[in-house]
Design an enzyme around this catalytic site. Structure first.
Site, PDB file in Angstrom:
ATOM      1  N   ASN A 125       0.855  -1.185   0.000  1.00 51.48           N
ATOM      2  CA  ASN A 125       0.000   0.000   0.000  1.00 51.48           C
ATOM      3  C   ASN A 125       0.894   1.239   0.000  1.00 51.48           C
ATOM      4  O   ASN A 125       1.796   1.343   0.836  1.00 51.48           O
ATOM      5  CB  ASN A 125      -0.901   0.005   1.236  1.00 51.48           C
ATOM      6  CG  ASN A 125      -1.875  -1.157   1.236  1.00 51.48           C
ATOM      7  OD1 ASN A 125      -2.422  -1.531   0.209  1.00 51.48           O
ATOM      8  ND2 ASN A 125      -2.097  -1.752   2.410  1.00 51.48           N
ATOM      9  N   GLY A 136      -4.396   2.878   1.572  1.00 48.43           N
ATOM     10  CA  GLY A 136      -4.482   2.029   2.763  1.00 48.43           C
ATOM     11  C   GLY A 136      -3.208   1.962   3.580  1.00 48.43           C
ATOM     12  O   GLY A 136      -3.128   1.189   4.535  1.00 48.43           O
ATOM     13  N   GLN A 137      -2.189   2.767   3.218  1.00 47.78           N
ATOM     14  CA  GLN A 137      -0.955   2.714   4.009  1.00 47.78           C
ATOM     15  C   GLN A 137      -1.160   3.414   5.354  1.00 47.78           C
ATOM     16  O   GLN A 137      -1.635   4.556   5.399  1.00 47.78           O
ATOM     17  CB  GLN A 137       0.210   3.373   3.245  1.00 47.78           C
ATOM     18  CG  GLN A 137       1.548   3.201   3.968  1.00 47.78           C
ATOM     19  CD  GLN A 137       2.736   3.740   3.182  1.00 47.78           C
ATOM     20  OE1 GLN A 137       2.581   4.388   2.140  1.00 47.78           O
ATOM     21  NE2 GLN A 137       3.929   3.472   3.680  1.00 47.78           N
ATOM     22  N   HIS A 165       6.572  -1.730   3.512  1.00 48.64           N
ATOM     23  CA  HIS A 165       6.435  -3.146   3.883  1.00 48.64           C
ATOM     24  C   HIS A 165       5.650  -3.865   2.802  1.00 48.64           C
ATOM     25  O   HIS A 165       4.726  -3.307   2.215  1.00 48.64           O
ATOM     26  CB  HIS A 165       5.737  -3.294   5.239  1.00 48.64           C
ATOM     27  CG  HIS A 165       4.513  -2.444   5.386  1.00 48.64           C
ATOM     28  ND1 HIS A 165       4.579  -1.099   5.691  1.00 48.64           N
ATOM     29  CD2 HIS A 165       3.199  -2.727   5.232  1.00 48.64           C
ATOM     30  CE1 HIS A 165       3.364  -0.605   5.730  1.00 48.64           C
ATOM     31  NE2 HIS A 165       2.494  -1.573   5.452  1.00 48.64           N
ATOM     32  N   HIS A 210       3.132  -6.809   2.294  1.00 50.03           N
ATOM     33  CA  HIS A 210       2.224  -7.760   2.948  1.00 50.03           C
ATOM     34  C   HIS A 210       2.266  -9.068   2.168  1.00 50.03           C
ATOM     35  O   HIS A 210       2.180  -9.062   0.935  1.00 50.03           O
ATOM     36  CB  HIS A 210       0.768  -7.268   2.873  1.00 50.03           C
ATOM     37  CG  HIS A 210       0.456  -6.053   3.658  1.00 50.03           C
ATOM     38  ND1 HIS A 210      -0.118  -6.097   4.918  1.00 50.03           N
ATOM     39  CD2 HIS A 210       0.600  -4.736   3.366  1.00 50.03           C
ATOM     40  CE1 HIS A 210      -0.315  -4.865   5.351  1.00 50.03           C
ATOM     41  NE2 HIS A 210       0.106  -4.015   4.430  1.00 50.03           N
TER      42      HIS A 210
HETATM   43  P1  5GP Z   1      -0.444  -0.752   5.949  1.00 45.41           P
HETATM   44  O1  5GP Z   1      -1.868  -0.427   6.329  1.00 45.41           O
HETATM   45  O2  5GP Z   1       0.473   0.404   6.248  1.00 45.41           O
HETATM   46  O3  5GP Z   1      -0.277  -1.295   4.566  1.00 45.41           O
HETATM   47  O4  5GP Z   1      -0.037  -1.964   6.885  1.00 45.41           O
HETATM   48  C1  5GP Z   1       0.447  -1.797   8.173  1.00 45.41           C
HETATM   49  C2  5GP Z   1       0.344  -3.140   8.818  1.00 45.41           C
HETATM   50  O5  5GP Z   1       1.178  -3.160   9.947  1.00 45.41           O
HETATM   51  C3  5GP Z   1      -1.067  -3.481   9.301  1.00 45.41           C
HETATM   52  O6  5GP Z   1      -1.488  -4.701   8.707  1.00 45.41           O
HETATM   53  C4  5GP Z   1      -0.916  -3.586  10.815  1.00 45.41           C
HETATM   54  O7  5GP Z   1      -1.720  -4.601  11.364  1.00 45.41           O
HETATM   55  C5  5GP Z   1       0.556  -3.870  10.977  1.00 45.41           C
HETATM   56  N1  5GP Z   1       1.148  -3.365  12.206  1.00 45.41           N
HETATM   57  C6  5GP Z   1       1.028  -2.110  12.711  1.00 45.41           C
HETATM   58  N2  5GP Z   1       1.733  -1.985  13.851  1.00 45.41           N
HETATM   59  C7  5GP Z   1       2.326  -3.190  14.063  1.00 45.41           C
HETATM   60  C8  5GP Z   1       3.193  -3.682  15.088  1.00 45.41           C
HETATM   61  O8  5GP Z   1       3.565  -3.003  16.032  1.00 45.41           O
HETATM   62  N3  5GP Z   1       3.599  -4.982  14.969  1.00 45.41           N
HETATM   63  C9  5GP Z   1       3.212  -5.773  13.926  1.00 45.41           C
HETATM   64  N4  5GP Z   1       3.657  -7.032  13.923  1.00 45.41           N
HETATM   65  N5  5GP Z   1       2.400  -5.337  12.955  1.00 45.41           N
HETATM   66  C10 5GP Z   1       1.955  -4.063  13.011  1.00 45.41           C
END
Ligand code: 5GP
Ligand code: ZN
Length: 111
Positions: A84, A90-91, A97, A99
């Protein structure tokens, strides 16, 4: 390293996490809020806030080339990979990262 970045802290072991993979350039760990039976994240150890900050093929290769290796180790052959980029996509964590999700059917187009 960005001092206020949660993923930098995870990558540098300032916050202990069960890493499922680590090498000189990247780490992988399970997502805190899994959206599939398997849901892990691959991140570079170096801070890039999003894909827009990555211009090097090497760094891009580092985060993607480990995905099939980790999946093979976990016995996973079919999976969804997502990056994302930006809030509207959705980021929520601004350290790039990948997924990797597996273990259920995924719809297309992604929501
Ligand atoms: P995004 O929404 O930025 O693509 O994804 C961020 C992801 O990081 C989400 O799926 C969320 O659950 C995960 N996440 C956020 N904080 C933490 C954390 O402290 N530890 C882990 N293991 N995952 C996290
Ligand atoms: Zn970071």
């Amino acid at each position: 390293m960005a001092t206020d970045c949660i993923f930098c802290k995870l990558a540098n072991n300032e916050i202990p996490t069960n890493l499922i993979y680590e090498d000189d350039n990247v780490v992988a760990f399970n997502d805190l809020a899994p959206q599939a039976p398997t849901h892990f994240l691959v991140i570079p150890k170096k801070h890039y806030s999003s894909l827009n900050e990555i211009s090097s093929q090497e760094e891009f290769g580092n985060i993607f080339s480990v995905v099939p290796k980790i999946c093979a180790k976990l016995g996973i052959k079919e999976y969804r990979t997502v990056i994302n980029t930006g809030a509207s996509a959705g980021q929520t964590v601004f350290h790039i990262h990948v997924h990797v999700m597996a273990g259920r059917e995924f719809g297309w187009p992604a929501g």
